[in-house]
Write a protein that holds these residues in place. Structure first.
Motif, PDB file in Angstrom:
ATOM      1  N   GLU A   1       0.822  -1.204   0.000  1.00 19.89           N
ATOM      2  CA  GLU A   1       0.000   0.000   0.000  1.00 19.89           C
ATOM      3  C   GLU A   1       0.857   1.255   0.000  1.00 19.89           C
ATOM      4  N   LYS A   2       1.999   1.209   0.714  1.00 18.31           N
ATOM      5  CA  LYS A   2       2.900   2.368   0.738  1.00 18.31           C
ATOM      6  C   LYS A   2       3.405   2.694  -0.675  1.00 18.31           C
ATOM      7  N   ILE A   3       3.722   1.635  -1.432  1.00 14.77           N
ATOM      8  CA  ILE A   3       4.168   1.855  -2.819  1.00 14.77           C
ATOM      9  C   ILE A   3       3.036   2.467  -3.637  1.00 14.77           C
ATOM     10  N   GLY A   4       1.799   1.964  -3.407  1.00 15.71           N
ATOM     11  CA  GLY A   4       0.641   2.514  -4.114  1.00 15.71           C
ATOM     12  C   GLY A   4       0.422   3.982  -3.809  1.00 15.71           C
ATOM     13  N   VAL A   5       0.613   4.376  -2.534  1.00 18.75           N
ATOM     14  CA  VAL A   5       0.446   5.779  -2.146  1.00 18.75           C
ATOM     15  C   VAL A   5       1.526   6.641  -2.793  1.00 18.75           C
ATOM     16  N   GLU A   6       2.758   6.133  -2.847  1.00 20.85           N
ATOM     17  CA  GLU A   6       3.850   6.870  -3.502  1.00 20.85           C
ATOM     18  C   GLU A   6       3.536   7.094  -4.983  1.00 20.85           C
ATOM     19  N   ARG A   7       2.995   6.051  -5.628  1.00 19.59           N
ATOM     20  CA  ARG A   7       2.638   6.184  -7.044  1.00 19.59           C
ATOM     21  C   ARG A   7       1.464   7.147  -7.225  1.00 19.59           C
ATOM     22  N   ALA A   8       0.591   7.180  -6.248  1.00 17.88           N
ATOM     23  CA  ALA A   8      -0.527   8.125  -6.308  1.00 17.88           C
ATOM     24  C   ALA A   8      -0.011   9.560  -6.295  1.00 17.88           C
ATOM     25  N   TRP A   9       0.918   9.850  -5.392  1.00 20.39           N
ATOM     26  CA  TRP A   9       1.474  11.206  -5.330  1.00 20.39           C
ATOM     27  C   TRP A   9       2.264  11.538  -6.603  1.00 20.39           C
ATOM     28  N   GLU A  10       2.930  10.530  -7.165  1.00 16.68           N
ATOM     29  CA  GLU A  10       3.645  10.756  -8.422  1.00 16.68           C
ATOM     30  C   GLU A  10       2.675  11.115  -9.541  1.00 16.68           C
ATOM     31  N   ALA A  11       1.537  10.408  -9.600  1.00 22.52           N
ATOM     32  CA  ALA A  11       0.524  10.708 -10.616  1.00 22.52           C
ATOM     33  C   ALA A  11      -0.056  12.097 -10.403  1.00 22.52           C
ATOM     34  N   ILE A  12      -0.300  12.465  -9.155  1.00 17.47           N
ATOM     35  CA  ILE A  12      -0.840  13.792  -8.843  1.00 17.47           C
ATOM     36  C   ILE A  12       0.123  14.880  -9.300  1.00 17.47           C
ATOM     37  N   ALA A  13       1.422  14.638  -9.091  1.00  9.15           N
ATOM     38  CA  ALA A  13       2.428  15.644  -9.448  1.00  9.15           C
ATOM     39  C   ALA A  13       2.482  15.895 -10.949  1.00  9.15           C
ATOM     40  N   HIS A  14       2.061  14.908 -11.758  1.00  6.17           N
ATOM     41  CA  HIS A  14       2.121  15.052 -13.220  1.00  6.17           C
ATOM     42  C   HIS A  14       0.740  15.265 -13.836  1.00  6.17           C
TER      43      HIS A  14
END
Length: 447
Positions: free
Chosen positions: A276-289
């Motif tokens: 889930e932590k990896i999923g949250v990191e990817r979520a923030w990465e998607a938000i940033a772009h």
């Protein structure tokens, strides 16, 4: 059906070797496509186009076969074989015949002045169009609608440059060419026409590229349900269990012909679960772009202090990480469960019942900058938009120099020249070779 296309010079011997006869230009002829021994590989239509009356401006032979991959491979191999060795004396018929590079047919058409660069790009955009509106706009660009607008701007700019150069070349005549010719009025009109073209180009770029919309929020706010509702299909798994979505789920939808690349992300929260932590990191990465973010709020939990505090933390993090031009739309979800809530801003919505979806769709179009008018819009690329922006900047500088008249006429002339160069980049009249390589290499084989 599959097509093998050959473009070049001196194709007569190759036509005879492949078809067993000469062909009347621009007439479809039913023939057998022959191998080295004269045995038919396939039967189909052969069309010969004499230069310069062809797509590339060169001699072109089209062989329309039945389209099976094995048949087409045999036909390609036969073309190369026939070009390498003539049946009569063994000498090469076309020694330099080779397989085409990506986009080479379009590139040759451009280099032979059959189409300009904007039209060449429109070929690839027509093939890649993801919506009907994008396809129609690409067809307009291919027919020359975009290029015609650019040429009209260029002609007006050239006329204005002529007036300025005349004033610079003949100062002893003491004739105010610029004032008598209303150069200021001409420049103002040019800027107004440019603004209209820029508006159409931005709309065309939007049809081609679309926008990336990221759905974000805490777990169980209804992000996956909203993705499914927008897409009209069960794409993401929806359960009452917090943290169901562990990775990004993306779907391209269209609203009024505008493609929107919608991304569902993992719920934003602290977690000890490594996945889930990896999923949250990817979520923030998607938000940033993202080009736009839909920030979901769960109306059924708004009375919980802990939930409101977590939402506030997410909002602060978004404000820090997102560029100012990225819109964040607040979505107040689960309105079917809380019927009395009236938000101060954002969209009141129920992903479950569909309440508010139409309002959200219009909000997304507004965020994207779409103006709901496709008539006359031509497809455009980001490089076109940037080139037109540079033209706008140079004309703004020119306006300032024109106000000072004779003191800075050389600077005025230079700004107008730079504006014309930027316009010419769009149609390819003034384009670096490395840019041409990048553009045509992105085409598919055979185009």
């Amino acid at each position: 059906m599959g097509i093998v296309r050959i473009s070049g010079r001196g194709l007569a011997a190759l036509v005879l070797a492949l078809c067993g006869k000469t062909l009347q230009p621009r007439h479809a002829t039913y023939v057998a496509f022959l191998d080295r021994t004269g045995t038919p590989i396939d039967h189909g239509l052969a069309i010969f186009f004499a230069a310069p009356h062809s797509f590339t401006g060169e001699e072109v032979l089209e062989l329309q076969a039945h389209g099976g991959p094995v048949v087409l491979q045999l036909l390609l191999a036969r073309c190369l074989e026939a070009a390498a060795q003539d049946l009569v004396d063994g000498s090469p018929t076309l020694a330099h015949l080779r397989l085409a590079k990506p986009g080479e047919f379009s590139q040759r058409a451009f280099l032979n002045d059959k189409i300009d660069l904007a039209q060449a790009e429109a070929i690839a955009d027509l093939i890649d169009a993801s919506t009907e509106a994008a396809a129609r706009s690409a067809s307009r660009s291919l027919s020359g609608a975009f290029s015609q607008e650019i040429h009209q701007l260029r002609d007006a700019l050239i006329h204005l440059r002529m007036l300025v150069e005349a004033t610079l070349d003949f100062p002893e005549e003491e004739i105010d060419f610029l004032r008598k010719a209303d150069a200021n009025g001409q420049l103002t009109k040019l800027q107004q026409n440019l603004d209209l073209v820029r508006q159409k180009a931005r709309q065309g770029a939007l049809l081609r590229e679309g926008i990336k919309v990221v759905i974000a929020g805490q777990p169980n706010a209804g992000k996956s349900s909203l993705l499914n509702a927008l897409a009209g299909a069960e794409l993401a798994i929806v359960t009452p269990v917090a943290g169901t979505t562990r990775d990004k789920v993306q779907q391209t939808i269209q609203i009024e012909g505008v493609p929107l690349h919608v991304v569902d992300t993992a719920g934003l929260r602290e977690s000890d679960d490594e996945v889930e932590k990896i999923g949250v990191e990817r979520a923030w990465e998607a938000i940033a772009h993202a080009d736009a973010v839909l920030f979901l709020h769960d109306l059924t939990r708004l009375d919980t202090t802990e939930y409101r505090a977590a939402d506030a933390d997410i909002a602060r993090a978004m404000a820090q990480k997102l560029p100012k031009h990225v819109a964040v739309v607040d979505i107040w979800n689960k309105a079917d469960a809380i019927a009395t809530y009236t938000p101060e801003c954002g969209v009141l919505l129920s992903a479950k019942t569909g309440l508010g979806l139409d309002i959200l769709r219009q909000q997304l179009l507004a965020v994207a900058g779409w103006q709901s008018v496709t008539e006359g819009v031509f497809i455009a690329r980001e490089r076109h938009v940037q080139a037109l922006h540079r033209v706008h900047q140079h004309l703004q500088e020119a306006q300032g120099h024109l106000a000072q008249q004779a003191q800075v006429l050389d600077l005025l002339a230079e700004e107008l020249r730079l504006a014309q160069d930027a316009l010419s980049e769009i149609t390819g009249e003034f384009t670096p070779d490395d840019l041409l390589g990048v553009i045509f290499s992105s085409f598919c084989i055979g185009k």
